[in-house]
Scaffold this motif. Structure first.
Motif, mmCIF file in Angstrom:
data_model
loop_
_atom_site.group_PDB
_atom_site.id
_atom_site.type_symbol
_atom_site.label_atom_id
_atom_site.label_comp_id
_atom_site.label_asym_id
_atom_site.label_seq_id
_atom_site.Cartn_x
_atom_site.Cartn_y
_atom_site.Cartn_z
ATOM 1 N N ARG A 147 5.355 93.917 6.279
ATOM 2 C CA ARG A 147 5.118 95.357 6.463
ATOM 3 C C ARG A 147 3.719 95.652 6.984
ATOM 4 N NH1 ARG A 147 4.894 94.091 1.186
ATOM 5 N NH2 ARG A 147 7.054 94.338 0.534
ATOM 6 N N GLU A 148 2.717 94.898 6.519
ATOM 7 C CA GLU A 148 1.350 95.202 6.957
ATOM 8 C C GLU A 148 1.158 94.937 8.456
ATOM 9 O OE1 GLU A 148 -0.908 93.727 3.494
ATOM 10 O OE2 GLU A 148 0.288 95.494 2.981
ATOM 11 N N ALA B 57 7.475 101.300 3.939
ATOM 12 C CA ALA B 57 6.068 101.185 4.341
ATOM 13 C C ALA B 57 5.744 102.208 5.436
ATOM 14 C CB ALA B 57 5.781 99.772 4.836
ATOM 15 N N SER C 103 12.414 99.048 11.645
ATOM 16 C CA SER C 103 11.099 98.879 11.007
ATOM 17 C C SER C 103 10.730 97.451 10.600
ATOM 18 C CB SER C 103 11.024 99.788 9.773
ATOM 19 O OG SER C 103 11.990 99.393 8.814
ATOM 20 N N ASP D 148 12.263 96.792 0.825
ATOM 21 C CA ASP D 148 11.706 97.804 -0.064
ATOM 22 C C ASP D 148 12.677 98.976 -0.115
ATOM 23 O OD1 ASP D 148 9.342 96.329 -0.410
ATOM 24 O OD2 ASP D 148 8.470 97.173 1.422
ATOM 25 N N ASN E 19 11.682 89.576 11.693
ATOM 26 C CA ASN E 19 11.481 90.992 11.979
ATOM 27 C C ASN E 19 12.212 91.354 13.261
ATOM 28 O OD1 ASN E 19 9.182 91.873 10.051
ATOM 29 N ND2 ASN E 19 8.510 89.908 10.885
ATOM 30 N N CYS F 237 10.484 93.460 5.140
ATOM 31 C CA CYS F 237 9.514 94.047 4.193
ATOM 32 C C CYS F 237 8.268 93.191 3.978
ATOM 33 C CB CYS F 237 10.178 94.369 2.874
ATOM 34 S SG CYS F 237 10.790 92.934 1.981
ATOM 35 N N GLY G 55 11.168 97.567 6.462
ATOM 36 C CA GLY G 55 9.854 98.198 6.542
ATOM 37 C C GLY G 55 9.906 99.722 6.478
ATOM 38 N N ASN G 56 11.097 100.292 6.258
ATOM 39 C CA ASN G 56 11.218 101.762 6.224
ATOM 40 C C ASN G 56 10.250 102.401 5.222
ATOM 41 O OD1 ASN G 56 13.317 101.545 8.061
ATOM 42 N ND2 ASN G 56 14.812 102.668 6.840
ATOM 43 N N THR H 54 3.543 94.997 10.649
ATOM 44 C CA THR H 54 4.316 96.029 11.357
ATOM 45 C C THR H 54 3.493 97.307 11.495
ATOM 46 O OG1 THR H 54 6.383 95.107 10.520
ATOM 47 C CG2 THR H 54 6.463 97.390 11.298
#
Ligand SMILES: [Zn+2]
Length: 309
Positions: free
Chosen positions: A42-43, A78, A36, A115, A19, A39, A75-76, A45
């Motif tokens: 993501r949680e 999310a 971001s 994602d 990340n 992926c 992560g965009n 983040t």
């Protein structure tokens, strides 16, 4: 070691090597996030973003990417589903994410994931945006990604460098035989940073730092070595890619490595072109080299990365 003093409206959430860091810029009604993360995290983040170290429960109006690699824009989607933020990407990256395909962000070629997301607008070198009560100017930052941007705030002289400059390295640059225009571009980006004379650099990975000149000198040495020896550069890129994949997967049975490097197109392609090593030999070299450098550990026949994700 100098500690980096940033204005209170800027918050850096330092992550690891899967990340990228998240930079939060606070201004009521116009909070901005730069990059971001990956992926599959993501949680985590979203949790960090909502925490007192990030937005502290406030809304997020805008997300801006330095470049569209999987560890910066993964992560965009999310972030948008949580905050409904507007997404801005570098103008040059549009061709890499629209239309979204299995090869967007090199996913198929390198066994990476992100994602799919929709962006709302673009930013290009020479343009600027408001963040944290300051105006950030976008500069071209080609080299690691030919379409990347970096963002400079001239009042406090803070640079958000993405993967164009870290404290002791930078994002890898693709190997080429002979003259390598990507290495030349990376050198130009370093020259741009040198001219900006930042008093603090917030890199895409690793802690913020103040000695930009020292970092530039270290990266120039590495680029010179890679320009002299493209095979060395090819080995560096393969090792970086493999550690990245391990950070994503968390572990891999040692016995699976030959099959993995034979299956993922990039390893085969680079190995044939630069190293002339068959997949079995490649796996042995890769694991041996990463063990020697301390990048990975093997216990009970299972590989694990030593870096934080
Ligand atoms: Zn990165």
């Amino acid at each position: 070691m100098h500690s980096v003093m940033l204005p209170p409206s800027l918050r850096v959430i330092e992550r690891g090597w899967l990340n990228c860091n998240q930079v939060v810029m606070l201004a009521a009604g116009d909070n901005v996030l730069v990059d971001s993360g990956y992926c599959t995290h993501r949680e985590r983040t979203l949790e960090l973003l909502a925490s007192p170290a990030g937005l502290d429960g406030e809304p997020l109006e805008r997300l801006i990417n330095t470049h569209c690699h999987s560890d910066h824009m993964g992560g965009n989607a999310a972030v948008v589903s949580e905050y409904g933020s507007r997404i801005t990407i570098p103008a040059g990256e549009v061709k890499n994410v629209a239309p979204w395909t299995p090869q967007s962000v090199w996913m198929e070629e390198f066994d990476q994931r992100a994602d799919p997301f929709h962006f709302d607008d673009t930013i290009d070198a020479g343009q600027s945006f408001e963040g944290g009560g300051f105006r950030w100017q976008a500069y071209a930052a080609p080299g690691h990604d030919m379409d990347a941007l970096m963002f400079f705030e001239p009042v406090n002289r803070i640079l958000i460098s993405g993967d164009a400059l870290w404290e002791n390295a930078m994002g890898f640059v693709w190997p080429e035989e002979g003259a390598n225009p990507l290495i030349d571009a990376a050198r130009e980006t370093l020259a741009t940073i040198e001219r900006l004379e930042p008093s603090a650099v917030i890199p895409g990975h690793g802690a913020p730092f103040v000695d930009a000149a020292g970092a530039i000198a270290r990266v120039r040495d590495r680029l010179d070595a890679f320009a002299r020896d493209p095979a060395k550069n090819a080995r560096h890129v393969m090792k970086s890619m493999f550690v990245f994949a391990l950070l994503d997967k968390r572990s891999m049975p040692l016995a699976d490595v030959p099959g993995y490097v034979a299956r993922v197109p990039y390893y085969r392609r680079v190995s044939e072109r630069f190293l002339g090593v068959p997949p079995e030999g490649l796996a042995e070299w890769l694991v041996g080299d990463l063990l020697r450098s301390g990048a990975i550990s093997v216990t009970g026949g299972v590989l694990r990365p030593n870096a934080i994700a």
